[in-house]
Design an enzyme around this catalytic site. Structure first.
Site, PDB file in Angstrom:
ATOM      1  N   ASP A  44       0.738  -1.354  -0.016  1.00  0.00           N
ATOM      2  CA  ASP A  44      -0.044   0.056  -0.061  1.00  0.00           C
ATOM      3  C   ASP A  44       0.919   1.223  -0.012  1.00  0.00           C
ATOM      4  O   ASP A  44       0.299   2.531  -0.104  1.00  0.00           O
ATOM      5  CB  ASP A  44      -0.861  -0.134   1.295  1.00  0.00           C
ATOM      6  CG  ASP A  44      -0.379  -0.176   2.591  1.00  0.00           C
ATOM      7  OD1 ASP A  44       0.550  -0.676   2.735  1.00  0.00           O
ATOM      8  OD2 ASP A  44      -1.080   0.173   3.472  1.00  0.00           O
ATOM      9  N   HIS A  66       8.074  -0.804  13.005  1.00  0.00           N
ATOM     10  CA  HIS A  66       6.810  -1.065  12.287  1.00  0.00           C
ATOM     11  C   HIS A  66       7.041  -2.636  12.303  1.00  0.00           C
ATOM     12  O   HIS A  66       7.883  -3.285  12.540  1.00  0.00           O
ATOM     13  CB  HIS A  66       6.677  -0.279  11.059  1.00  0.00           C
ATOM     14  CG  HIS A  66       5.442  -0.593   9.879  1.00  0.00           C
ATOM     15  ND1 HIS A  66       4.111  -0.870  10.677  1.00  0.00           N
ATOM     16  CD2 HIS A  66       5.378  -0.975   8.724  1.00  0.00           C
ATOM     17  CE1 HIS A  66       3.431  -1.270   9.774  1.00  0.00           C
ATOM     18  NE2 HIS A  66       3.840  -1.367   8.551  1.00  0.00           N
ATOM     19  N   ASP A  81       4.615   4.040   8.424  1.00  0.00           N
ATOM     20  CA  ASP A  81       3.878   3.394   9.360  1.00  0.00           C
ATOM     21  C   ASP A  81       4.625   2.904  10.408  1.00  0.00           C
ATOM     22  O   ASP A  81       5.860   2.663  10.415  1.00  0.00           O
ATOM     23  CB  ASP A  81       3.379   2.159   8.921  1.00  0.00           C
ATOM     24  CG  ASP A  81       2.337   2.271   7.692  1.00  0.00           C
ATOM     25  OD1 ASP A  81       2.070   3.681   7.137  1.00  0.00           O
ATOM     26  OD2 ASP A  81       1.885   1.228   7.091  1.00  0.00           O
ATOM     27  N   HIS A 103      -3.169   8.148   7.174  1.00  0.00           N
ATOM     28  CA  HIS A 103      -3.037   6.701   7.210  1.00  0.00           C
ATOM     29  C   HIS A 103      -4.127   6.106   8.122  1.00  0.00           C
ATOM     30  O   HIS A 103      -3.922   5.442   8.974  1.00  0.00           O
ATOM     31  CB  HIS A 103      -1.642   6.184   7.528  1.00  0.00           C
ATOM     32  CG  HIS A 103      -1.422   4.777   6.873  1.00  0.00           C
ATOM     33  ND1 HIS A 103      -1.731   3.838   8.016  1.00  0.00           N
ATOM     34  CD2 HIS A 103      -0.781   4.195   5.985  1.00  0.00           C
ATOM     35  CE1 HIS A 103      -1.298   2.599   7.432  1.00  0.00           C
ATOM     36  NE2 HIS A 103      -0.792   2.862   6.276  1.00  0.00           N
TER      37      HIS A 103
END
Lengths: 389, 389
Positions: free
Chosen positions: A72, A195, A265, A338
């Site tokens: 993504d 992450h 992320d 996000h």
């Protein structure tokens, strides 16, 4: 490269969803415009479609920074590369196909990303027989657990890939990648953030800019000694000048330029703190939120703590985590980004979506007192220099 | 697998552009719906976005056929795979992440494509750390110039990739891939077609369907001999039944089912002619057209011949080439597809776009007398059995 001073800087969100796209949010990507140049941060699927729908010009993209190689955030990279570097090839009918040779006079499109970015791009281009008419290069940010060199791929370089892609190791004294890009006006540093896979946060720093000048302080001196008024320009840049009578005037000291922190992320971005302090803009993910009064899908057994624990276990943050990080790094503005696909991104025109985003903002505000903005696709945020006192 | 008879069949175009997307046409992909099942043909970037905007359900996709591995036909494949096979993983907040193990009880998503499809998917999944919760398998259609086995990739299988992916060689007697998929109701065969890279055309053939039955022909005989009227069902299927008095009744002979021919990019599809004859629907690309009276960008020096020559040199067709192929194979309906980005796809609501598409249709009509339709994104075409005389 001589880059003109940054007269304007802005961020346009091209995608603000996590994991899956929705009708109101696409996958991760944002464009940082520095004057006329465009730098992309992440490149989820359909980033080129989003660019077409925005005011950001694909043809101006000169650098792409990838935070991590989850789909993504990267599935749109090779398509962007193909459209950006094919030039006329394949679309204009009335020219020899320029893709059959690479114009090595063109400056390369520069891609930065973690270990594996180069292999992803190279294999994707080769298996799709993609021809490019201009070069590209991938610089990889290596952690101590990555091999210090090599690409983890047995395929040869693509005809458009420059062999000068650097394997950038962390600084010897601290686990940071300092000045991975730097010119006279702007620099980029990076750090790993936690992450579920290797992930990077980027810090874009403008070089110090002129301080506030008070002409009344200098003009009489220039006039008095018959010095040309054009010296004012040098003073304004913070330089010192010597007047005909030997007097030395010192311009006002330069002050810090803009600092923009763009995180991928993360459930804990603390490794980037040494670079991220006092940012004008901090972009932090807020994938999951507990919204018992707003979101009817909220499980009865869930609490703020259980949602945070689950987000954390999947490598993500809640708005509170983002807020706490903004406070800890003394950010001037926090942009939340996000979001889970369950939170729509049309809060500019839909009352319910606005309620959801306001609730998310309130959660972040429990941990942070500064300005908070929930990102939305195609939202543009001006990055202004802080106003001088 | 027992598949119910095909009560309805339709084609929905998800993308009808060549090379680059535009605001009205996405990259190549179409969905063939056979009853409730969905088969995708090609998977350009943002195919999952187009599915979201259509009435076709991603969750029903059980097979994907790739014509060739050019990006505008395959860049959306891994994202579709990730969304289709992740199931709840990553999007639903209240479950253990199902992507950490593959449910091998689930039937695999089947992908068919030329040599290189398997390597593209495997490398793309691995470099993006993509986890899938259900299996997939890639069957490759090999030409004599491809290696008969092996994947052209040194990476190990993805945890969700079944090792049972077949390397399908051409029939010994002719350069075709016959019955690459077959059940009691439908079969798929394929053939190479000429393009700039290895490219495949697919032929979907419904098994013979019951003929037209005239109950008046059979009912009196059943009544006369006291046979149960339920025998009519067998007769209707074309079977023969023996009556109590020893008489044998023969049901009407079955007649051919639907035949749908879906071609990838091509400048000459003649190798598929042995399979493609008498199709109910032929889908043929028409990337380039010479439209001197309609398209103001037409070069003054261009002619029908020069445009065809240029299209041909880049592996593509004009509407006339598509029309001639439809005539040569006696297709009942010709769907033109894969248009240059300069030809918009909003001819349902834009007069100028309609003029362009009508002009393209007219060019094809100079070579073909049957029904011609210019495809548009989200257009759905019913595939009906030919009406019996």
């Amino acid at each position: 490269m001589s880059r003109p001073p940054i007269t304007s800087a802005s961020i346009t969100f091209l995608g603000t969803a996590s994991a899956q796209p929705s009708s109101t949010r696409n996958h991760s990507s944002l464009a940082l415009r520095l004057g006329g140049d465009v730098w992309l941060f992440d490149c989820g699927e359909a980033t080129q479609h989003q660019l077409q729908r925005s005011t950001v010009k694909l043809g101006k993209v000169e650098k792409i920074f990838i935070t991590h190689t989850h789909g993504d955030h990267i599935f749109g990279l090779i398509p962007v590369l193909a459209s950006r570097l094919n030039g006329a090839g394949g679309t204009v009918d009335d020219a020899d196909d320029p893709r059959h040779q690479v114009d090595h006079q063109m400056p390369p499109l520069e891609i930065y990303g973690p270990y594996g970015t180069r292999a992803y791009v190279r294999s994707g281009l080769l298996y799709t027989h993609t021809l490019l008419s201009a070069p590209y290069v991938v610089h990889e940010l290596r952690t101590p657990s990555d091999p210090p060199s090599g690409d983890n791929i047995s395929l040869p370089l693509h005809s458009a890939e420059l062999p000068s892609g650097r394997d950038i190791l962390q600084s010897e004294d601290q686990p940071l990648w300092t000045d991975i890009y730097k010119d006279a006006v702007v620099s980029v540093s990076a750090a790993p953030i936690f992450h579920s896979v290797p992930c990077v946060g980027y810090v874009v720093t403008e070089a110090p800019v002129p301080g506030k000048i008070d002409p009344k302080q200098y003009a009489p001196e220039l006039k008095r000694t018959g010095a040309p008024m054009t010296l004012m320009r040098q003073l304004q840049q913070g330089e010192s000048v010597q007047l005909p009578d030997g007097t030395i005037l010192h311009g006002p000291p330069r002050r810090p330029g803009r600092k923009i922190v763009i995180l991928g992320d993360t459930y804990d971005a603390s490794p980037i703190i040494p670079l991220a302090k006092d940012a004008d803009i901090l972009i932090h993910e807020a994938t999951n939120a507990h919204l018992p009064d707003v979101d009817s899908h909220t499980k009865a057994t869930d609490t703020y703590e259980s949602v945070e624990e689950r987000a954390n276990s999947r490598g993500h943050s809640t708005p509170q985590v983002a807020g706490a990080f903004a406070t800890r790094t003394r950010a001037r503005k926090l942009l939340l980004n996000h979001f889970s696909a369950r939170y729509p991104g049309d809060d500019d025109c839909n009352e319910w979506s606005k309620k959801v985003m306001d609730a998310i903002k309130s959660l972040a505000a429990t941990e942070y007192e500064g300005e908070i903005v929930c990102a939305r696709d195609f939202m543009t945020i001006d990055c202004k220099l802080p106003i001088l006192d």
